[in-house]
Design a protein around this motif. Structure first.
Motif, PDB file in Angstrom:
ATOM      1  N   THR A 151       0.301  -1.254  -0.141  1.00  0.00           N
ATOM      2  CA  THR A 151       0.015  -0.069  -0.227  1.00  0.00           C
ATOM      3  C   THR A 151       0.969   1.016  -0.184  1.00  0.00           C
ATOM      4  O   THR A 151       0.680   1.945  -0.638  1.00  0.00           O
ATOM      5  CB  THR A 151      -0.947   0.345   1.438  1.00  0.00           C
ATOM      6  OG1 THR A 151      -1.920  -1.088   1.339  1.00  0.00           O
ATOM      7  CG2 THR A 151      -1.328   1.033   0.692  1.00  0.00           C
ATOM      8  N   PHE A 152       1.993   1.404   1.048  1.00  0.00           N
ATOM      9  CA  PHE A 152       2.600   2.592   1.367  1.00  0.00           C
ATOM     10  C   PHE A 152       3.431   2.883  -0.180  1.00  0.00           C
ATOM     11  O   PHE A 152       3.480   4.003  -0.455  1.00  0.00           O
ATOM     12  CB  PHE A 152       3.412   2.668   2.163  1.00  0.00           C
ATOM     13  CG  PHE A 152       2.900   2.313   3.768  1.00  0.00           C
ATOM     14  CD1 PHE A 152       1.316   2.552   4.167  1.00  0.00           C
ATOM     15  CD2 PHE A 152       3.401   1.911   4.384  1.00  0.00           C
ATOM     16  CE1 PHE A 152       0.085   2.718   4.659  1.00  0.00           C
ATOM     17  CE2 PHE A 152       2.528   1.615   5.542  1.00  0.00           C
ATOM     18  CZ  PHE A 152       0.743   1.746   6.192  1.00  0.00           C
ATOM     19  N   ALA A 207       2.684   2.464  -3.193  1.00  0.00           N
ATOM     20  CA  ALA A 207       1.739   2.855  -4.295  1.00  0.00           C
ATOM     21  C   ALA A 207       1.769   3.824  -4.563  1.00  0.00           C
ATOM     22  O   ALA A 207       1.502   4.103  -5.330  1.00  0.00           O
ATOM     23  CB  ALA A 207       1.151   1.884  -4.660  1.00  0.00           C
ATOM     24  N   VAL A 208       0.814   3.975  -3.247  1.00  0.00           N
ATOM     25  CA  VAL A 208      -0.229   5.156  -2.677  1.00  0.00           C
ATOM     26  C   VAL A 208       1.136   7.050  -3.019  1.00  0.00           C
ATOM     27  O   VAL A 208       0.986   7.403  -3.344  1.00  0.00           O
ATOM     28  CB  VAL A 208      -0.302   5.378  -0.742  1.00  0.00           C
ATOM     29  CG1 VAL A 208      -1.298   6.982  -0.953  1.00  0.00           C
ATOM     30  CG2 VAL A 208      -1.773   4.873  -1.360  1.00  0.00           C
ATOM     31  N   GLY A 209       2.814   6.147  -2.090  1.00  0.00           N
ATOM     32  CA  GLY A 209       3.599   6.965  -1.824  1.00  0.00           C
ATOM     33  C   GLY A 209       3.981   7.555  -3.501  1.00  0.00           C
ATOM     34  O   GLY A 209       4.648   8.585  -3.536  1.00  0.00           O
ATOM     35  N   ALA A 210       4.580   6.718  -4.585  1.00  0.00           N
ATOM     36  CA  ALA A 210       4.441   6.624  -5.677  1.00  0.00           C
ATOM     37  C   ALA A 210       3.884   7.727  -6.205  1.00  0.00           C
ATOM     38  O   ALA A 210       4.606   8.500  -6.796  1.00  0.00           O
ATOM     39  CB  ALA A 210       5.053   5.213  -6.518  1.00  0.00           C
ATOM     40  N   LYS A 219      10.856   7.608   0.948  1.00  0.00           N
ATOM     41  CA  LYS A 219      11.146   6.734   1.998  1.00  0.00           C
ATOM     42  C   LYS A 219      10.615   7.599   2.930  1.00  0.00           C
ATOM     43  O   LYS A 219       9.790   6.891   3.985  1.00  0.00           O
ATOM     44  CB  LYS A 219      12.702   6.546   2.007  1.00  0.00           C
ATOM     45  CG  LYS A 219      12.941   5.674   3.416  1.00  0.00           C
ATOM     46  CD  LYS A 219      14.455   5.176   3.428  1.00  0.00           C
ATOM     47  CE  LYS A 219      14.435   4.660   4.688  1.00  0.00           C
ATOM     48  NZ  LYS A 219      15.950   4.088   5.050  1.00  0.00           N
ATOM     49  N   LYS A 220      10.879   8.894   3.178  1.00  0.00           N
ATOM     50  CA  LYS A 220       9.899   9.554   4.747  1.00  0.00           C
ATOM     51  C   LYS A 220       8.197   9.553   4.543  1.00  0.00           C
ATOM     52  O   LYS A 220       7.765   9.264   5.388  1.00  0.00           O
ATOM     53  CB  LYS A 220      10.702  11.179   4.409  1.00  0.00           C
ATOM     54  CG  LYS A 220      12.303  11.266   5.144  1.00  0.00           C
ATOM     55  CD  LYS A 220      12.787  12.501   5.228  1.00  0.00           C
ATOM     56  CE  LYS A 220      13.113  13.399   3.502  1.00  0.00           C
ATOM     57  NZ  LYS A 220      13.413  14.141   3.916  1.00  0.00           N
ATOM     58  N   PHE A 275       3.241   7.442   6.602  1.00  0.00           N
ATOM     59  CA  PHE A 275       2.145   6.713   6.088  1.00  0.00           C
ATOM     60  C   PHE A 275       2.506   5.954   7.423  1.00  0.00           C
ATOM     61  O   PHE A 275       1.004   5.421   8.295  1.00  0.00           O
ATOM     62  CB  PHE A 275       2.266   6.289   5.051  1.00  0.00           C
ATOM     63  CG  PHE A 275       1.177   5.710   4.467  1.00  0.00           C
ATOM     64  CD1 PHE A 275      -0.161   5.717   5.170  1.00  0.00           C
ATOM     65  CD2 PHE A 275       0.684   5.804   2.837  1.00  0.00           C
ATOM     66  CE1 PHE A 275      -1.338   5.592   4.578  1.00  0.00           C
ATOM     67  CE2 PHE A 275       0.065   5.523   2.152  1.00  0.00           C
ATOM     68  CZ  PHE A 275      -1.466   5.437   3.335  1.00  0.00           C
ATOM     69  N   PHE A 276       3.285   4.872   7.957  1.00  0.00           N
ATOM     70  CA  PHE A 276       3.002   3.894   8.771  1.00  0.00           C
ATOM     71  C   PHE A 276       2.966   4.174   9.984  1.00  0.00           C
ATOM     72  O   PHE A 276       1.803   4.073  10.655  1.00  0.00           O
ATOM     73  CB  PHE A 276       4.211   3.609   8.207  1.00  0.00           C
ATOM     74  CG  PHE A 276       4.643   2.013   9.506  1.00  0.00           C
ATOM     75  CD1 PHE A 276       3.982   1.173   9.563  1.00  0.00           C
ATOM     76  CD2 PHE A 276       5.041   2.067  11.031  1.00  0.00           C
ATOM     77  CE1 PHE A 276       3.673   0.165  10.744  1.00  0.00           C
ATOM     78  CE2 PHE A 276       5.631   1.718  11.782  1.00  0.00           C
ATOM     79  CZ  PHE A 276       4.843  -0.047  11.666  1.00  0.00           C
TER      80      PHE A 276
END
Length: 200
Positions: A39-40, A42-45, A68-69, A74-75
């Motif tokens: 999830t993180f 895909a959303v972050g990219a 990365k940050k 997000f986590f």
């Protein structure tokens, strides 16, 4: 009917080590790795990385560090949101949430011999496990920030306070502190995510 509450003596009598906290400490990095890989990422990219479909340029190293940050924030937002909902669900019917005298009422010795709900006990173990794994995560996994040593100190002090309040059964006060602390961190992490996404 099975009781879901224990006195401190009952559950410390079985074991003074909060074994669920160790389970959470090992489970959190696994859950984080899975969420980041699915999830993180895909959303972050989508939100952080520039659109490279129109050009043949590779993604810049700065953009990858920002991604990365973003995934770290997000986590953390996910964790603090989960802990906040959990703390509210555990305490919303409890008198101590609206009247502070119930933090201490009936505590005549240490550790306090209060009844502790199973939900509050597991919340404590989850928070303890999160901060136990948080120290190695800061050192070995996360992006090294300017305030690295301050973050290490924060995690060490927080873990000490959680363990101490667990050992003397100040868990009612601890639950209120979790609520205040974790609610604020939700907004802080959301603001950081928005800042990382703005640069796109």
């Amino acid at each position: 009917m099975v009781s879901t509450s224990y006195t401190l003596t009952e559950f410390l009598g079985r074991s003074s080590i909060p074994w669920p906290a160790l389970a959470f400490a090992f489970a959190v990095p696994v859950a984080r790795w899975i969420l980041e890989a699915t999830t993180f990422q895909a959303v972050g990219a989508t939100l952080v990385l520039p659109n490279t479909k129109k050009t043949d340029k590779p993604v810049a190293e700065d953009d990858l560090q920002t991604l990365k940050k973003y995934k770290e924030s997000f986590f953390k937002l996910t964790v603090y949101l989960t802990f906040t909902i959990w703390a509210i669900s555990v305490s919303y019917k409890e008198k101590f949430l609206t009247d502070t005298k119930y933090y201490w009422l009936g505590c005549t010795k240490l550790p306090c011999d209060f009844f502790v709900s199973q939900g509050l006990y597991l919340l404590y173990c989850a928070e303890m496990g999160y901060y136990m794994q948080g120290i190695p995560s800061l050192i070995f996994w996360e992006h090294r920030r300017k305030d690295f040593w301050e973050q290490i100190a924060h995690h060490v002090v927080t873990l000490f306070l959680i363990i101490y309040s667990y050992s003397v059964n100040f868990m009612k006060v601890g639950c209120a502190v979790f609520l205040v602390h974790d609610v604020n961190d939700i907004f802080m992490e959301a603001a950081q995510m928005a800042r990382y996404a703005v640069g796109r």
